[in-house]
Scaffold this motif. Structure first.
Motif, PDB file in Angstrom:
ATOM      1  N   SER A 236       0.505  -0.863   0.185  1.00 52.62           N
ATOM      2  CA  SER A 236      -0.359  -0.228   0.375  1.00 52.62           C
ATOM      3  C   SER A 236       0.866   0.968  -0.169  1.00 52.62           C
ATOM      4  N   ASN A 238       1.119   5.687  -0.082  1.00 48.95           N
ATOM      5  CA  ASN A 238       0.879   6.772   0.558  1.00 48.95           C
ATOM      6  C   ASN A 238       0.544   7.924  -0.768  1.00 48.95           C
ATOM      7  N   ASP A 265      -4.013   7.244   0.684  1.00 49.47           N
ATOM      8  CA  ASP A 265      -3.252   5.734   0.555  1.00 49.47           C
ATOM      9  C   ASP A 265      -4.182   4.804  -0.538  1.00 49.47           C
ATOM     10  N   HIS A 267      -4.078   1.003  -2.325  1.00 48.02           N
ATOM     11  CA  HIS A 267      -3.687  -0.129  -1.975  1.00 48.02           C
ATOM     12  C   HIS A 267      -3.896  -1.320  -3.616  1.00 48.02           C
ATOM     13  N   ARG A 293       3.281   1.788   3.325  1.00 54.27           N
ATOM     14  CA  ARG A 293       2.353   2.397   4.619  1.00 54.27           C
ATOM     15  C   ARG A 293       2.658   1.169   5.650  1.00 54.27           C
ATOM     16  N   PHE A 294       2.078   1.023   6.700  1.00 56.55           N
ATOM     17  CA  PHE A 294       1.836   0.545   7.372  1.00 56.55           C
ATOM     18  C   PHE A 294       3.508  -0.446   7.706  1.00 56.55           C
ATOM     19  N   GLU A 297       9.074   1.899   9.543  1.00 52.57           N
ATOM     20  CA  GLU A 297       9.115   3.810   8.188  1.00 52.57           C
ATOM     21  C   GLU A 297      10.666   3.899   8.355  1.00 52.57           C
ATOM     22  N   THR A 304      10.437   4.032  -1.478  1.00 46.20           N
ATOM     23  CA  THR A 304       9.942   5.718  -1.555  1.00 46.20           C
ATOM     24  C   THR A 304      10.463   5.625  -2.456  1.00 46.20           C
ATOM     25  N   GLY A 325       4.072  11.801   5.107  1.00 46.74           N
ATOM     26  CA  GLY A 325       2.719  11.465   5.332  1.00 46.74           C
ATOM     27  C   GLY A 325       2.515  11.011   6.424  1.00 46.74           C
ATOM     28  N   GLU A 329       2.401   4.167  12.110  1.00 46.74           N
ATOM     29  CA  GLU A 329       2.445   2.739  12.086  1.00 46.74           C
ATOM     30  C   GLU A 329       1.305   1.407  12.389  1.00 46.74           C
ATOM     31  N   LYS A 332      -3.731   1.795  12.383  1.00 50.67           N
ATOM     32  CA  LYS A 332      -4.271   2.186  11.041  1.00 50.67           C
ATOM     33  C   LYS A 332      -6.277   2.672  10.791  1.00 50.67           C
ATOM     34  N   SER A 335      -6.595   5.747   8.645  1.00 53.67           N
ATOM     35  CA  SER A 335      -6.716   4.761   6.750  1.00 53.67           C
ATOM     36  C   SER A 335      -7.782   4.405   6.295  1.00 53.67           C
TER      37      SER A 335
END
Length: 591
Positions: A236, A238, A265, A267, A293-294, A297, A304, A325, A329, A332, A335
């Motif tokens: 996913s 962002n 976001d 997906h 995402r998730f 990071e 990225t 963003g 983490e 959720k 999101s």
């Protein structure tokens, strides 16, 4: 008069004749030569799949009700199918480009897809559906414009930009396949591509020198429609543009209630279009970012994608950190609330003059209920597999629709369970028995630790609810029965459920799958079979004359004349257009 000039005059007169004869059903034509090229999107030379030598492939541009003809020449060293994600293939699952409906196009062969984009508008994409090939490319955008007589619910944009984002490995699809076949995870991707290119060097440590990045050139004071597609493998992303709002306008064929997002976001397998107003002072260029995402990071910083938005009056290159963003983490909720905020514009016209909301889905009685649950991969017969309701799907040697047409028995079972099995998981070619003109409720329950996106071919469905925990009958009390978005893909958060409603008015065999390539490859899919008991060409077109045969029907396949292997679908206009294309191809020879 030279022969080339004479041919040109003939073609012009024929085109004028055809424009009158077939004005109600215009045609658009594309030739796709699918081959390998060497590219270095992340600085490492690797084999990618190109179309007409380009990666990504060309954007198909059509208008509602156009007939789309795509001649695909397979120059890969393995079989190929192209599927058109979100294109509903009304009355013609024959053209869907997945193994439940089509035999693969062998290497060195070509095959012509011929379908109508009936009653559709919006932003979609195509990709190769076999052998994990999408992980090496072969994808491109697919735009369906409104007819001139149907107003769009915003001022006509000054430009239209397609952006393909997705996670990427420097190993090609065959190496990734071997990893999965060995029972291993793919591991962290090597990066994120934007339109087939690596990140702008915003950080000297994370981004090596010499990476080619994408730049989007715009004029100040304009509005652009930006169509963004996540064509990746399993991550996913962002999406955001520094100092700019993204006004959401459409998603996968439905106009949305227009609202601004600083980031969204997107997906795997999903598509959105935004209106971007170039209203900044252009003191420098601006970052365009697609970040994972998730995930952890700090560990995933290299995953990225970074491109550049360049105003014509920009005063210089952009420097400094990327725009941040969401920082959630381990939470959720942000999101999911963002996803719930995306609503159907019930007053806007779609492909037809009547408002989208005139189809009151919330007042239709449900005829079938399926609770589909996925779990972490399991071992079945010594192989790592992914499951739905305890079944890992095995593609039949004879495509299901082809087997039905020729009454081949035993290739599949029409017994997919409407609730998860309680016994040991198993390998089956098990299909959902849909009721023609029924109204099906599907609950997608994700009991895994990673995000899933599900896609249904042949339809747009209504996303009516999502929440964390196990779905129960009481969950229906939270459903949005008025303006839930109609789309072709829906995300299901880890440890959560998503509920969709779908009107089964399109006869055919339709693939229901996770868009996460690794789980799809390992068997997390099924098909919905929809049959009109009153068999008629009004609800399903006959098998195309150029159908390929395989499996139990292999003996029906004739050797292919590669120089003239095109679709003649029992229709004089198609034969004519094939001749027309041949004449066009011949003209340069005489110049």
């Amino acid at each position: 008069m030279a022969l080339g000039s004479l041919l040109s005059v003939v073609v012009i007169h024929i085109c004028l004749l055809v424009s009158f004869s077939f004005a109600a059903d215009p045609y658009v034509f594309y030739n796709f030569e699918v081959s390998y090229i060497t590219a270095s999107p992340l600085g490492v030379p690797q084999q990618v799949i190109a179309i007409n030598g380009k990666f990504p492939g060309p954007t198909i541009n059509a208008t509602t009700n156009n007939n789309v003809v795509v001649n695909v020449r397979n120059k890969l060293d393995e079989s190929l199918l192209i599927t058109w994600a979100g294109i509903q293939q009304r009355r013609s699952s024959w053209q869907d480009g997945v193994l439940g409906t089509n035999c693969p196009i062998p290497p060195k062969w070509n095959w012509t897809y011929n379908f109508q984009v009936k009653d559709q508008i919006g932003s979609f994409f195509y990709f190769p559906s076999l052998h994990f090939q999408r992980a090496s490319g072969g994808f491109g955008g697919f735009i369906i414009n409104n007819r001139a007589i149907i107003p769009i619910p915003f001022d006509t944009p000054d430009g239209d930009i397609t952006i393909m984002i997705g996670d990427w490995y420097t190993r090609n699809h065959t190496a990734l396949r071997k990893t999965l076949d060995a029972g291993k995870d793919l591991g962290m991707p090597d990066g994120v591509l934007i339109n087939g290119k690596g990140p702008y060097r915003y950080n000297d440590t994370l981004v090596p020198e010499g990476i080619d990045y994408e730049t989007f050139n715009v004029e100040p004071g304009k509005t652009y429609r930006i169509r963004v597609h996540n064509v990746g493998i399993s991550t996913s992303l962002n999406f955001r543009i520094q100092n700019h709002n993204l006004l959401l306008a459409e998603s996968e064929g439905s106009y949305t209630v227009q609202q601004n997002y600083t980031s969204l976001d997107i997906h795997v397998g999903q598509s959105y279009s935004f209106l971007l107003t170039t209203d900044q002072n252009a003191s420098s260029d601006y970052y365009i970012v697609a970040s994972a995402r998730f995930v952890n990071e700090s560990r995933w910083k290299r995953v990225t994608g970074v491109a550049i938005l360049h105003y014509s009056n920009s005063k210089g290159k952009v420097h400094g950190p990327l725009p941040e963003g969401p920082n959630d983490e381990f939470d959720k909720t942000f999101s999911m609330n963002q996803a719930r905020s995306i609503r159907w514009n019930v007053s806007a016209s779609g492909a037809r003059p009547n408002p989208q909301g005139s189809f009151r889905y919330g007042s239709i009685n449900v005829t079938n209920i399926y609770v589909l649950k996925n779990k972490p991969p399991v071992e079945i017969n010594g192989k790592r597999r992914a499951t739905l309701n305890g079944i890992s799907f095995v593609n039949p040697s004879t495509p299901i629709r082809l087997a039905d047409w020729f009454k081949v028995k035993g290739g599949y079972k029409l017994d997919f369970p409407n609730r998860p099995l309680t016994g040991a998981p198993k390998l089956e070619t098990s299909v959902i028995n849909g009721t023609y003109r029924g109204f099906m409720e599907i609950i997608l329950q994700n009991n895994e630790t990673k995000m899933q996106t599900y896609h249904l071919d042949g339809y747009a469905f209504f996303v009516v609810g999502m929440d964390y925990g196990e779905w129960t009958e009481n969950s229906r009390g939270t459903y949005n029965k008025w303006d839930g978005i109609a789309r072709t893909s829906a995300q299901v958060y880890p440890g959560a459920w998503t509920a969709i409603l779908v009107s089964l008015d399109n006869v055919g065999i339709w693939n229901l799958r996770t868009e996460n390539l690794d789980s799809w490859y390992l068997g997390q899919e099924t098909y919905i079979k929809v049959v009109n008991p009153e068999a008629t060409n009004k609800t399903e077109l006959p098998i195309p004359d150029n159908a390929l045969f395989c499996g139990a029907l292999n003996k029906l396949q004739k050797p292919q004349d590669i120089s003239f292997a095109t679709s003649i679908s029992g229709n004089a206009s198609n034969l004519f257009f094939t001749l027309l294309m041949t004449i066009f191809a011949a003209i340069p020879i005489f110049r």
